[in-house]
Write a protein that holds these residues in place. Sequence first.
Motif, mmCIF file in Angstrom:
data_model
loop_
_atom_site.group_PDB
_atom_site.id
_atom_site.type_symbol
_atom_site.label_atom_id
_atom_site.label_comp_id
_atom_site.label_asym_id
_atom_site.label_seq_id
_atom_site.Cartn_x
_atom_site.Cartn_y
_atom_site.Cartn_z
ATOM 1 N N LEU A 148 0.773 -1.239 -0.282
ATOM 2 C CA LEU A 148 0.049 -0.103 0.120
ATOM 3 C C LEU A 148 0.895 1.240 0.003
ATOM 4 O O LEU A 148 0.709 2.359 -0.685
ATOM 5 C CB LEU A 148 -0.881 0.056 1.223
ATOM 6 C CG LEU A 148 -1.993 -1.037 1.161
ATOM 7 C CD1 LEU A 148 -2.871 -1.133 2.452
ATOM 8 C CD2 LEU A 148 -2.849 -0.946 0.017
ATOM 9 N N SER A 149 2.088 1.110 0.585
ATOM 10 C CA SER A 149 3.135 2.427 0.900
ATOM 11 C C SER A 149 3.379 2.712 -0.671
ATOM 12 O O SER A 149 3.896 3.657 -0.894
ATOM 13 C CB SER A 149 4.050 2.135 1.722
ATOM 14 O OG SER A 149 4.923 1.164 1.207
ATOM 15 N N ILE A 150 3.677 1.678 -1.692
ATOM 16 C CA ILE A 150 3.967 1.924 -3.037
ATOM 17 C C ILE A 150 2.943 2.640 -3.764
ATOM 18 O O ILE A 150 3.236 3.637 -4.528
ATOM 19 C CB ILE A 150 4.316 0.542 -3.555
ATOM 20 C CG1 ILE A 150 5.478 -0.039 -2.972
ATOM 21 C CG2 ILE A 150 4.512 0.889 -5.170
ATOM 22 C CD1 ILE A 150 5.680 -1.576 -3.751
ATOM 23 N N ILE A 151 1.815 2.394 -3.469
ATOM 24 C CA ILE A 151 0.781 3.130 -4.028
ATOM 25 C C ILE A 151 0.538 4.688 -3.362
ATOM 26 O O ILE A 151 0.352 5.690 -3.955
ATOM 27 C CB ILE A 151 -0.741 2.273 -3.986
ATOM 28 C CG1 ILE A 151 -0.498 1.115 -4.758
ATOM 29 C CG2 ILE A 151 -1.996 3.087 -4.798
ATOM 30 C CD1 ILE A 151 -0.105 1.193 -6.192
ATOM 31 N N TYR A 152 0.186 4.531 -2.078
ATOM 32 C CA TYR A 152 -0.355 5.588 -1.313
ATOM 33 C C TYR A 152 1.032 6.546 -0.722
ATOM 34 O O TYR A 152 0.513 7.504 -0.114
ATOM 35 C CB TYR A 152 -1.260 5.448 -0.263
ATOM 36 C CG TYR A 152 -2.450 4.707 -0.815
ATOM 37 C CD1 TYR A 152 -3.294 5.461 -1.779
ATOM 38 C CD2 TYR A 152 -2.687 3.476 -0.730
ATOM 39 C CE1 TYR A 152 -4.462 4.716 -2.153
ATOM 40 C CE2 TYR A 152 -3.860 2.794 -1.215
ATOM 41 C CZ TYR A 152 -4.859 3.531 -1.953
ATOM 42 O OH TYR A 152 -5.986 2.717 -2.473
ATOM 43 N N LYS A 153 2.157 6.063 -0.780
ATOM 44 C CA LYS A 153 3.342 6.641 -0.328
ATOM 45 C C LYS A 153 3.644 6.813 1.142
ATOM 46 O O LYS A 153 4.770 6.533 1.332
ATOM 47 C CB LYS A 153 3.236 8.120 -1.027
ATOM 48 C CG LYS A 153 3.037 8.156 -2.448
ATOM 49 C CD LYS A 153 4.118 7.114 -3.303
ATOM 50 C CE LYS A 153 3.680 7.198 -4.767
ATOM 51 N NZ LYS A 153 4.643 6.117 -5.350
ATOM 52 N N LYS A 154 2.577 6.899 2.032
ATOM 53 C CA LYS A 154 2.707 6.951 3.282
ATOM 54 C C LYS A 154 1.754 6.106 3.929
ATOM 55 O O LYS A 154 0.410 6.324 3.907
ATOM 56 C CB LYS A 154 2.828 8.405 3.775
ATOM 57 C CG LYS A 154 4.101 9.101 3.902
ATOM 58 C CD LYS A 154 4.087 10.424 4.713
ATOM 59 C CE LYS A 154 5.606 10.757 4.928
ATOM 60 N NZ LYS A 154 6.506 10.102 5.771
ATOM 61 N N THR A 155 2.184 5.020 4.664
ATOM 62 C CA THR A 155 0.864 4.009 5.428
ATOM 63 C C THR A 155 1.449 3.648 6.749
ATOM 64 O O THR A 155 0.893 3.040 7.166
ATOM 65 C CB THR A 155 0.891 2.723 4.379
ATOM 66 O OG1 THR A 155 2.156 2.067 4.308
ATOM 67 C CG2 THR A 155 0.436 3.182 3.056
ATOM 68 N N THR A 156 2.513 4.504 7.486
ATOM 69 C CA THR A 156 2.956 4.178 8.761
ATOM 70 C C THR A 156 1.559 4.309 9.647
ATOM 71 O O THR A 156 1.771 3.695 10.670
ATOM 72 C CB THR A 156 3.912 4.794 9.143
ATOM 73 O OG1 THR A 156 3.668 6.151 8.693
ATOM 74 C CG2 THR A 156 5.177 4.658 8.441
#
Length: 252
Positions: A148-156
């Motif tokens: 998901l971080s690849i798509i939405y850039k920040k998922t922490t």
Amino acid sequence: MGDLKAYWFNYLFGNLNVFFLFLGIFYAFQKSNGTAIDTFNLLIGLMIWYYGVHAIDLIAIIIEEEAEEGTLEQIFVTRSSFIKVLFNRIMSQIIFDTIKGVFVFVLCVITFKIPFSFIKSINWLWTLIIFFLTLSGLYGIGYAVAGLSIIYKKTTAVAGTCSNLLLFFTGIIIDLDKLPKAFIYLSKVLPLHWGMNTLNDLIRNDFQLFKIVRSSNFIYLIISCLFWILFGVFIFKICEEKARIKGTLNQY
């Protein structure tokens, strides 16, 4: 290790912070009056959660940092599989967490007054096998969050939400029968629930392994871990392919 040597003062207080967190939970739920088994189960559950926090957010953090520095795309175009590159980083993190975790574990054993005779009687080989088997399932969730971080850039923030769900709603510090049914169903989907049940079976059956490996909890633990590993890698690969097609791998 170089990082540990350079910033030992900060890591010392970082470990004390985790210790006081465990200690506060321990006293808040009045486990001091429980048996050695109850206390040990609480401590093991907290240790799995401690490792699990990094299991869920580590890969996403790596991807976010590489994207921010503009080097993520370069890693993807190397001959090495990015999944394998991440696996090596995971192993490094586990080793580092273990160095810190042993310190916290020993402090907790002393503070929680768990008898040394009980600690000595534990089958540590199978306890650690179940511990890291459970952890592998949590890393599967981490791969999904990283995708998901690849798509939405920040998922922490997603990882933080998962961390709180694991701590409070999987039976570590609150009995499942005291939680709303929705959280009971959620807990049974996660490997941590079955890992804790299996460890509890191991301890209460005096470490009779033939009973453990044939128990439903152990079987469900293996199924749950396999599911989350395959599901996590599947989501990661789908998100990676989607970003490649759109050309957004290196956008931040």
